[in-house]
Write an enzyme that holds these catalytic residues in place. Structure first.
Site, PDB file in Angstrom:
ATOM      1  N   SER A  47       3.623   5.093 -63.214  1.00 32.24           N
ATOM      2  CA  SER A  47       3.309   3.724 -63.563  1.00 32.24           C
ATOM      3  C   SER A  47       3.641   2.785 -62.400  1.00 32.24           C
ATOM      4  O   SER A  47       3.134   2.968 -61.297  1.00 32.24           O
ATOM      5  CB  SER A  47       4.060   3.331 -64.845  1.00 32.24           C
ATOM      6  N   ASP A 177      -1.056   5.355 -68.947  1.00 33.44           N
ATOM      7  CA  ASP A 177       0.234   5.378 -68.256  1.00 33.44           C
ATOM      8  C   ASP A 177       0.930   6.741 -68.345  1.00 33.44           C
ATOM      9  O   ASP A 177       1.127   7.285 -69.434  1.00 33.44           O
ATOM     10  CB  ASP A 177       1.130   4.307 -68.887  1.00 33.44           C
TER      11      ASP A 177
END
Length: 316
Positions: A47, A177
């Site tokens: 991320s 993510d």
């Protein structure tokens, strides 16, 4: 033994809190007058940590990445005017466009093959319900990812559920993510080193940077509660994310030994920082300055004496 050592830099997810990680690395460079990536053979990040990893591997210095967060953060995490807090219950909180444009302006036309360091970036494929990894071509069987532009990788690894929509820019896959399964990607890096590159475990060292560890007091209603008490306070997500991170750190320490895993993840109050808390950027930079000042001798002792061998991509 230094010639045989293999050092991994691991960077957690955490939205705007990635500013802490970038500022820590910038402080290391300033104090030790060094280029921090020179000390690492592989970088893994999830991320926001994945975006930092891509920046470092493509030639950016940590101070430049700090400036990127400070300048682009306000547009990526725009203020929640009006009913955005209510909208967040039924659809993504933020548009993908500001983040995509920021990454495109940052990485231009660079691809994974243009990285000068080995990287491993986790994402998750919603369509096939399976983990997904982006990797530099550091093994002969890794023949596809090298063509992918860095901005697409950054967008895929940081598409946090409920905050951003999934990314459909890589082969039309539904990528989200990587934090849903590897927010602390330390084990991702270790497995890549040991399993793919066949690096002996006893030669691996890991420097793992978190994005602050909030001290939460779990309410008693969670003992017996159903969906509502777990969801309304984000307790379910928080417990799962923290649990996986602590578990990964324990696993890495067990495999390598506690003298070969160094994790910087300062404890903070439960309401100190948030994934999109753009109003706390100065505090994040200050926290990084304080924490790195105290722990810098440990980094110098563990990692600064190793110079990583030059990495050459197998495909480009």
């Amino acid at each position: 033994m230094d010639d045989q050592r293999f050092q991994i830099l691991s960077l957690d997810g955490g939205g705007i809190k990635g500013l802490f990680s970038a500022a820590v690395l910038a402080a290391i460079e300033d104090d030790l007058t060094t280029n921090v990536v020179d000390h690492f053979d592989l970088i893994t990040g999830t991320s926001t940590g994945g975006i930092i990893a891509l920046g470092l591997a493509s030639g950016m210095r940590p101070r430049e990445i700090v400036d990127f967060y400070l300048s682009k953060g306000p547009s990526i995490f725009g203020k929640a005017w009006g009913l955005r807090w209510l909208q967040h219950w039924v659809r993504r909180k933020y548009s993908q466009t500001p983040l995509r444009e920021a990454l495109q302006n940052c990485f231009k036309d660079k691809r994974i093959a243009d990285c000068t360091k080995r990287v491993v970036i986790p994402s998750y494929n919603l369509g096939d319900d399976d983990v997904y990894l982006f990797r530099t071509p550091h093994h002969e069987r890794l023949r596809r990812d090298w063509k992918v532009p860095l901005w697409k990788v950054g967008l895929a690894t940081s598409a946090a559920p409920t905050f951003f929509p999934s990314s459909r820019h890589v082969d039309k896959l539904r990528l989200i993510d990587g934090g849903v399964w590897a927010n602390n990607p330390t084990m991702v890096g270790i497995v890549e080193a040991y399993g793919t590159l066949e690096i002996p475990l006893q030669t691996i060292k890991v420097f793992s940077i978190g994005t602050t560890d909030a001290l939460n007091n779990r309410k008693n209603s969670l003992n017996w509660g159903g969906k509502l008490p777990w969801v309304t306070g984000y307790d379910a997500v928080d417990v799962i994310m923290r649990g996986q991170s602590v578990g990964v750190d324990n696993q890495a320490t067990f495999l390598l030994g506690k003298d070969r895993v160094e994790r910087w993840d300062p404890k903070v109050a439960s309401d100190a920082f948030s994934l999109d808390g753009i109003n706390k950027v100065d505090d994040l930079v200050g926290k990084a300055a304080h924490y790195s000042r105290i722990h810098m001798p440990r980094f110098k002792e563990m990692f600064a004496d190793h110079k990583a061998a030059t990495y050459e991509p197998l495909y480009s």
